[in-house]
Design an enzyme around this catalytic site. Structure first.
Site, short mmCIF file in Angstrom:
data_model
loop_
_atom_site.label_atom_id
_atom_site.label_comp_id
_atom_site.label_asym_id
_atom_site.label_seq_id
_atom_site.Cartn_x
_atom_site.Cartn_y
_atom_site.Cartn_z
N PRO A 104 0.84 -1.19 0.00
CA PRO A 104 0.00 0.00 0.00
C PRO A 104 0.88 1.25 0.00
O PRO A 104 1.94 1.27 0.63
CB PRO A 104 -0.81 -0.11 1.29
CG PRO A 104 -0.23 -1.23 2.06
CD PRO A 104 0.71 -1.98 1.21
N HIS A 105 0.46 2.25 -0.74
CA HIS A 105 1.25 3.47 -0.82
C HIS A 105 0.36 4.69 -1.03
O HIS A 105 -0.76 4.56 -1.52
CB HIS A 105 2.30 3.37 -1.92
CG HIS A 105 1.75 2.96 -3.26
ND1 HIS A 105 1.46 1.66 -3.56
CD2 HIS A 105 1.41 3.68 -4.34
CE1 HIS A 105 0.99 1.59 -4.79
NE2 HIS A 105 0.94 2.81 -5.28
#
Length: 154
Positions: free
Chosen positions: A65-66
């Site tokens: 996730p970013h």
């Protein structure tokens, strides 16, 4: 760029049971606040927004996730090793137990992509992932992630 450039020892955690993907993203945002001083609410909001574009579970039990955050001045990371894998809508539909969250400044085009590529390359190494899964000590996890071989894994 090496993983040690974006990951600090206090940004590595072994996490017990997490009840859902949203709770995992909350845990990630809280860890980013504790390690890097980012606003947890903003981090969570941006992570959820990014996930709505398509899940960041890349397969093999790994999620990346970013999010881009306006208050950051450099790319930073948070690593979580889950004791109990959870459903993350990964591309291979397998549960996730290795999570590397990246947070970048809003205007960081190339640096964000370089960091994402580095983390992705590193966590595609089956030997590294096996070592990460067999350890629950955050200091050991940090050492495994930041060893030069981990950053250069292809």
């Amino acid at each position: 760029m090496q993983l040690a450039d974006i990951l600090s020892p206090n940004a590595v955690q072994a996490v017990g049971k997490v009840s859902s993907k949203k709770r995992l993203l909350q845990t990630l945002a809280e860890a980013a606040k504790a390690a890097h001083g980012v606003c947890a609410d903003a981090a969570l909001s941006h992570l959820i927004e990014r996930e709505s574009l398509g899940p960041t579970g890349v397969g093999g039990g790994v999620a990346l996730p970013h999010a881009r955050l306006p208050a950051l001045d450099r790319v930073v990371g948070v690593f979580l090793r889950l004791e109990q894998p959870i459903d993350f809508d990964a591309v291979d539909r397998k549960p996730v137990d290795i999570v590397f969250g990246l947070f970048a400044p809003e205007a960081s085009g190339v640096e964000h992509l370089k960091a994402l590529a580095l983390v992705s390359r590193s966590l595609r190494n089956p030997s590294l992932c096996a070592k990460l899964r067999s350890n629950g000590d955050p200091s050991v996890l940090y050492t495994l992630l930041t060893e030069p071989e981990a950053s250069q894994a292809a």
